[in-house]
Every structure is written in C-alpha cells, then in structure tokens.
Design a protein around this motif. Structure first.
Motif, PDB file in Angstrom:
ATOM      1  N   THR A 102       2.779   1.104  -3.990  1.00  0.00           N
ATOM      2  CA  THR A 102       2.036   1.001  -5.246  1.00  0.00           C
ATOM      3  C   THR A 102       1.270   2.288  -5.516  1.00  0.00           C
ATOM      4  OG1 THR A 102       0.529  -0.392  -6.517  1.00  0.00           O
ATOM      5  CG2 THR A 102      -0.103   0.074  -4.255  1.00  0.00           C
TER       6      THR A 102
ATOM      7  N   ASN B  36      -3.039   3.633  -4.448  1.00  0.00           N
ATOM      8  CA  ASN B  36      -3.263   2.778  -3.286  1.00  0.00           C
ATOM      9  C   ASN B  36      -4.621   3.016  -2.636  1.00  0.00           C
ATOM     10  OD1 ASN B  36      -2.816   5.252  -2.123  1.00  0.00           O
ATOM     11  ND2 ASN B  36      -0.805   4.691  -1.281  1.00  0.00           N
TER      12      ASN B  36
ATOM     13  N   LEU C   5       0.821  -1.211   0.000  1.00  0.00           N
ATOM     14  CA  LEU C   5       0.000   0.000   0.000  1.00  0.00           C
ATOM     15  C   LEU C   5       0.857   1.263   0.000  1.00  0.00           C
ATOM     16  CD1 LEU C   5      -2.838  -1.051   2.481  1.00  0.00           C
ATOM     17  CD2 LEU C   5      -2.961  -0.888  -0.012  1.00  0.00           C
ATOM     18  N   GLU C   6       2.084   1.169   0.493  1.00  0.00           N
ATOM     19  CA  GLU C   6       2.955   2.338   0.540  1.00  0.00           C
ATOM     20  C   GLU C   6       3.648   2.592  -0.793  1.00  0.00           C
ATOM     21  OE1 GLU C   6       5.555   1.682   3.819  1.00  0.00           O
ATOM     22  OE2 GLU C   6       4.180   2.506   5.299  1.00  0.00           O
TER      23      GLU C   6
ATOM     24  N   GLU D 173       5.463   4.427  -9.217  1.00  0.00           N
ATOM     25  CA  GLU D 173       5.728   3.223  -8.413  1.00  0.00           C
ATOM     26  C   GLU D 173       7.226   3.026  -8.224  1.00  0.00           C
ATOM     27  OE1 GLU D 173       1.848   0.508  -9.567  1.00  0.00           O
ATOM     28  OE2 GLU D 173       3.533   0.635 -10.954  1.00  0.00           O
TER      29      GLU D 173
ATOM     30  N   GLN E 115       1.662  -3.372 -10.826  1.00  0.00           N
ATOM     31  CA  GLN E 115       1.171  -3.610  -9.471  1.00  0.00           C
ATOM     32  C   GLN E 115       1.584  -4.997  -8.968  1.00  0.00           C
ATOM     33  OE1 GLN E 115      -2.923  -2.852 -10.358  1.00  0.00           O
ATOM     34  NE2 GLN E 115      -2.820  -0.669  -9.783  1.00  0.00           N
TER      35      GLN E 115
END
Length: 673
Positions: A527, A530, A524-525, A595, A560
């Motif tokens: 990508t 999020n 979550l941090e 990313e 992802q």
C-alpha cells in the motif's frame, strides 16, 4: 485457447483489453466449467452462457453447442481434462420468453438447453487419461477445487470491494475457517456428541433380559397362532375356489335363467288362480244369496196373484175404488183436456171422461181406502219383482260369471301343470342351492380377503415387534456385559470433544494470528503511504481493521481497501497446504499507480502460485506521473517484465463479422519463449 503459466519463476499470465471486451467472461467461463454455473450473474437479462446473437440465428430443428475445456497439468503432463457443454436446440419459432436456468438468461420458450459434463483423469501410475462418469466427475472437481474455496481461487474486484464496506460480517472468519479446514473439527465433535448420546441412551435402559425374553416368547406364540389362522384361511379359500369351479361348471350345463323365468311364470299363474278362486267363491256366495232371497218370493207369487185378482174383481163389482185418489180425479174433471197416467188424452165430453165421473162418485176418501190402495200397490210391486223373466235373467247372469271364472281357472291350471312339468324335469332346488353357494362363497371370499390383510399386517407388526425386542435383548445383553466399557467410551467422548473444542479455539486463534501477521506484512509492503499505518488487526468479531503506529483505527480509501483485500487473500492462502492457482479479475481496479506497481511486484512473491490477472489496457500500460511535479512512473507491464515474472500476455481484441456483429478475439502479444 489460453495457455496459463507453467513456470514457477514466471507465474504471471496477463489478459488485458478495453472495458467490455470479455475479461469477466473468461473468469465466469472457468467457474462455469468447474461448477456448472457462473460466479455472479443476472438470469433476468438476455445475456446468458451462450451468445444471444448465435441463438437468434438458429433455425428451427437445429442445435448448436457452447463449451469450455480445462486442461490441468502436473510434472508428468495432463492430469485432468474437464469439458462442460451447453447445447441449445430450437424446437419452435415463438416470441414468448421465459427464464432458463441452464443458460442463466431470459430466452425464447421455443429453445431448449441441455448441459453435459465430460471429465478425464489420469490415475496414479498410469500415463493415459481415462473417462469418468458425471457423478464421479463432480466429486473429483469438488475434491481438487472445493466450491466453497472458489472465492479464493477465482475472484473479482467485487470481493475486494467488500473489505471497504465490510458488508459480509463473517467474511474474514469464513475465509480462515474454510481455508484451514476448521469446520472438520466441528463435524468430528458433533459426531462424538451423537456417539456419546447413543451410549447414554444404552445406559438408561433398565429392562431385564428375562422379561424381554418372556415378551418375545408371547409375541412368537401370537405370531404362530396368526400364521396358523392364515394357513387355515388359505385352505378355506382353496375349498371355496374348488366349490365355485364345480358350481360354475354345473350351472353352465343348466338353464338357470330359464328356470328363473319359469319360476316367475309359475308364481304369476298361481297368483292369478288365487284371484280366480276368490272370484268364484264370491260369485257362488252371491248366487246362493240370490236364490235364498228369491225362493220365498217365488212360493208366494201365486198367492199374490190370487189376492190381486180378488182386488180386481172387487174393483169391477164396484166394491172398492180403483187405485187412484179422488183429488187426482177431481183435477182431471176440472181441467179438460187432461192426460191420463197411461199417457192418453181425455177430452171433456168423451166416454172416458164420463167413466171417470162415474168412478169419482164411487170413491170414498178415507184412511181405509188409502191403505187399501197402498196395499194393492205393494202387491203389484211384489208381483213385478217375482216375475220369472227377471229372476231368470239375474240367475243366468250369476251363472255366466261363475262359469267364466271357472273356465279361466281351468286354463290357468293347465298352464300351471305345463310349468310344473317343465320344472319337474330340472333340478330347480339344486340350481338354486348352487347359486346361493356361489353368492355365499363370494361374500366369504371378501371377508377372508379382509382377514388375510388384517392377519398379514398383524404378522408384520408382530414380526417388527419381535425384531425390536430382539434388538433390545441384544442391546440389554451387551449392556449387562459391558456397562463399564460403555462408561469408559462416554468418558472418552467427553474428553475428546473437550479437547477438540479447545483445539479448535487454539487453532482458530493461531490461524487468526498468522493471517493477521501475514496480512499486515503484505498490506504494509504494497500500500502507498505505508508510513501512516502500523498494522492490520483482526478483531474479536473477526472484523478486519487497520491501525496506525499508536494503535488507533485508520480510515481507508477505496484503493487502500483494495490492497487490504488482496493482502488478506494472499495471507489466508499462505496457511493452506493446497497451492491452488489463482485468477483475479480487476486486481488493479480502484488503486493508485504506485499501489499497482507495489502490488504487481510483491503479489507473485506472496502467492507463489500460477497467477492469472484480468486487467484493462489502461491499468496495464498507463505511465502516469507520481504527482503534478513528480516523475513519470513505470507501467504495470514494465514492472513485471523487469521483475521477470511475466510468462505470457494476451490481448482481447475487437472483431466484426460480415453481419456487423461485434465479438472478441484473443491475441497472444508477448511470451517469454
């Protein structure tokens, strides 16, 4: 030479270059140095461990080396030094090609390759590296860098791509188990089960020690008897050897072959004498029969002569006709000239013809006259057969044959006497006896050899049975003394196994939950977008899935999925106590620029270890816009310089030699020093 980061605050070393400059080769070189094989390779190609252009220039009878050296440091300096070398030797100039496992390529049959490993280790409390042997070196490497964990120390983008396809169904489970060491619990549990089975087998034995002792005593008596028999055979063999030695010594001083020839000669002479005796007896019988059959004829010869004389006188006086038929005389008279029985020719008006006519007048054709003629013929034949000349000739023939046979027999008896005199001077029977004894001893020796083998096998077999029974006795004694203790051990094994299985399940769930939480946090941090994701879930089948805030599964893009793989790698490394270094090939591949920037910012914080990244120039230096109307983004280089996490940066630069061959040179382009 590449120097990787030794600064915990600046852990990142960047190696970048264009595609095809050798980034993956560097990763494979490290893997090959540690494990003696590349991480992934196609051995059916011409590109192997050693540069093919170098091999092609190698002359017959010459050798060349390719090697990789790794130096590993701790706070006190070099701790390990590993050097793996591949030596190529050109033995012949041939065109035929083959697969070579050591070079991991398709090479000429005229090349031979040899691998060599040198390893040095600084023992605890010492200041100098010491050389270790190759087997110890392999154990050392497997201890500090287990090959099964290499995918989490040295990996490339292909491993990350598997998180998109989920082609390896056990990828997540294997990672958690291998990093956490859970297979050790299975190993211990299996050992406990084996121990339990051994204890249970002991309890199942229901043989009394007394019965076992009786069986053992019987076997020992049997073995003793077999050993005694073996000794008896040994003494007999010694006696045979002694007899053979004496016989051979005796026969060496006597002409056994000559004696054998003389015996054959004697047998032949006696056979010939036997034949001559038979011939002499036969000729003697024939002579006696001849004499007996002609004796009465000789006595009657004079009487036959007197009768024949009377017949002649009677014929001269005209009292009986001559011994010729009237028909024959008529034939002679009617057909002159005629031939007489004596061979003379008789003319018609000759004196002989007149006499024939006179005789014809006197002949009376009657049965009596015919019988008289036949009688005269028989008497004439008898006189002929009993003549002294013929009888003497036949008699002398019989005597000569008899004399010849007797002379031949005399000569043979002289020869027989000579042979007997020769044999009489030699111990023939003793020589024969010695020869027979040698033959008999040879047969007995063969039989004894077979008996020895049988006895030896039997003694060994009985000995094994005695040993086995003794073990059973010891085991039975121990069982009788400690059945309660064994039952307690079995109960302990069952309890411990149950606890271990439960513990493994609990630990696996714990590791799974911790990995799931860490993976969710990292994913979550780093990508993009999020806000669309809620968490990462590791399902019961250990399949890795991303869900939204409502718990529904989300479909990931390639980028992802790439971030998910890196998040998973970072997460499972968090639960291990061993802080391995990490080398990643193409970690920025297939993900967006945002990313990449998030990843390069957070990755050092999550992994907290020496981090070496192999990237392309574009991935490293590009500054694309966020979108068509958006602002220009930073490059990966800008972020790690700004974050202060870069230690050194190397460029893989193309070079050409004088022959036009293209190679790669490593150039240090940035350093914090």
């Amino acid at each position: 030479m590449l120097e990787l980061s030794t600064d915990v605050n600046r852990p990142i070393t960047i190696i970048h270059g264009k595609n095809g400059r050798g980034k993956t080769t560097i990763l494979n070189a490290i893997v090959w140095a540690l494990y003696g094989k590349q991480k992934r390779g196609d051995i059916t190609t011409d590109e192997g461990i050693m540069n093919k252009y170098v091999i092609e220039q190698l002359q017959e009878g010459k050798s060349i080396d390719t090697y990789v050296e790794l130096w590993l440091y701790d706070n006190e300096g070099p701790q390990y030094h590993i050097k793996r070398t591949l030596t190529a030797t050109k033995t012949a100039d041939v065109n035929k090609r083959q697969i070579d496992i050591k070079n991991e390529s398709h090479t000429s049959q005229g090349l031979s390759f040899m691998l060599n490993l040198l390893a040095y280790h600084r023992p605890y409390g010492k200041h100098q590296l010491e050389l270790v042997d190759e087997s110890t070196a392999q154990l050392m490497i497997s201890r500090i860098f287990p090959e099964k964990l290499s995918s989490y120390i040295l990996f490339d983008a292909e491993l990350l791509d598997e998180f998109l396809t989920q082609s390896d169904k056990d990828l997540v489970k294997k990672g958690i188990e291998e990093i956490s060491g859970l297979p050790l619990i299975d190993h211990v549990a299996e050992g406990l089960e084996e121990t339990q089975q051994k204890f249970e087998k002991k309890l199942k034995k229901d043989v009394s020690v007394e019965d076992l002792n009786d069986d053992k005593e019987d076997l020992e008596q049997k073995k003793s008897g077999m050993v005694s028999k073996e000794q008896e055979y040994a003494h007999e063999l010694e006696e045979i050897e002694r007899n053979d030695s004496e016989c051979l010594k005796y026969l060496k001083t006597h002409g056994e072959a000559r004696i054998s020839d003389k015996e054959e000669q004697l047998e032949k002479i006696r056979s010939e004498v036997k034949i001559l005796n038979e011939q002499i007896n036969k000729h003697g019988d024939e002579l006696r029969e001849f004499i007996l059959s002609h004796y009465y004829k000789l006595n009657l010869r004079n009487e036959f002569g007197i009768v024949m004389q009377k017949f002649q006188d009677w014929e001269n006086e005209g009292r009986i006709p001559p011994p010729i038929s009237s028909a024959m005389l008529d034939e002679m008279i009617r057909s002159p000239p005629s031939e007489c029985v004596c061979g003379r020719t008789i003319e018609e008006n000759s004196v002989e013809m007149e006499k024939i006519k006179q005789v014809r007048e006197k002949i009376i054709d009657s049965v009596i006259i015919q019988e008289i003629s036949r009688g005269r013929e028989r008497l004439s034949t008898m006189l002929e057969n009993t003549s002294n000349e013929k009888i003497s000739e036949a008699y002398n023939d019989f005597r000569n044959k008899l004399a010849q046979c007797r002379e031949q027999r005399r000569i043979k008896r002289i020869e027989e006497k000579d042979v007997l005199e020769y044999l009489g001077g030699h111990p023939v029977e003793e020589i024969k006896e010695k020869s027979r004894l040698l033959k008999k001893n040879a047969e007995r020796r063969t039989a004894l050899g077979m008996e020895f083998t049988r006895l030896s096998d039997g003694i060994e077999d009985v000995g094994g049975k005695i040993t086995s029974i003794q073990k059973k006795i010891d085991s039975a004694t121990a069982i009788n003394k400690g059945n309660d203790n064994i039952n307690k051990k079995i109960d302990l094994c069952v309890l411990a196994n149950k606890k271990l299985r439960t513990l493994k399940t609990e630990l696996l769930l714990d590791f799974k939950k911790r990995t799931e939480d860490a993976t969710s946090k990292y994913f979550l941090e780093i990508t993009s977008d999020n806000k669309d994701f809620g968490a990462v879930k590791i399902l019961d089948g250990f399949k890795l899935k991303v869900v939204d805030k409502n718990g529904l599964y989300k479909k990931l893009s390639a980028g992802q999925s790439h971030c998910l793989g890196l998040s998973y790698i970072a997460a499972i490394r968090k639960i291990t106590k061993q802080n391995y270094f990490i080398v990643i090939d193409s970690p920025l591949h297939n993900i967006s620029q945002e990313e990449r920037l998030e990843l390069i910012h957070y990755l050092p914080r999550y992994l907290k270890t020496q981090l070496t990244l192999l990237v392309t120039d574009t991935e490293y230096t590009a500054k694309p816009q966020k979108d068509i109307r958006g602002p220009q983004l930073e490059s990966v280089r800008d972020v790690i310089i700004r974050d202060g996490t870069l230690w050194k940066e190397y460029l893989l630069e193309e070079v050409k030699d004088s022959n036009g061959s293209v190679g790669t040179k490593i150039v240090e382009v940035r350093s914090v020093d």
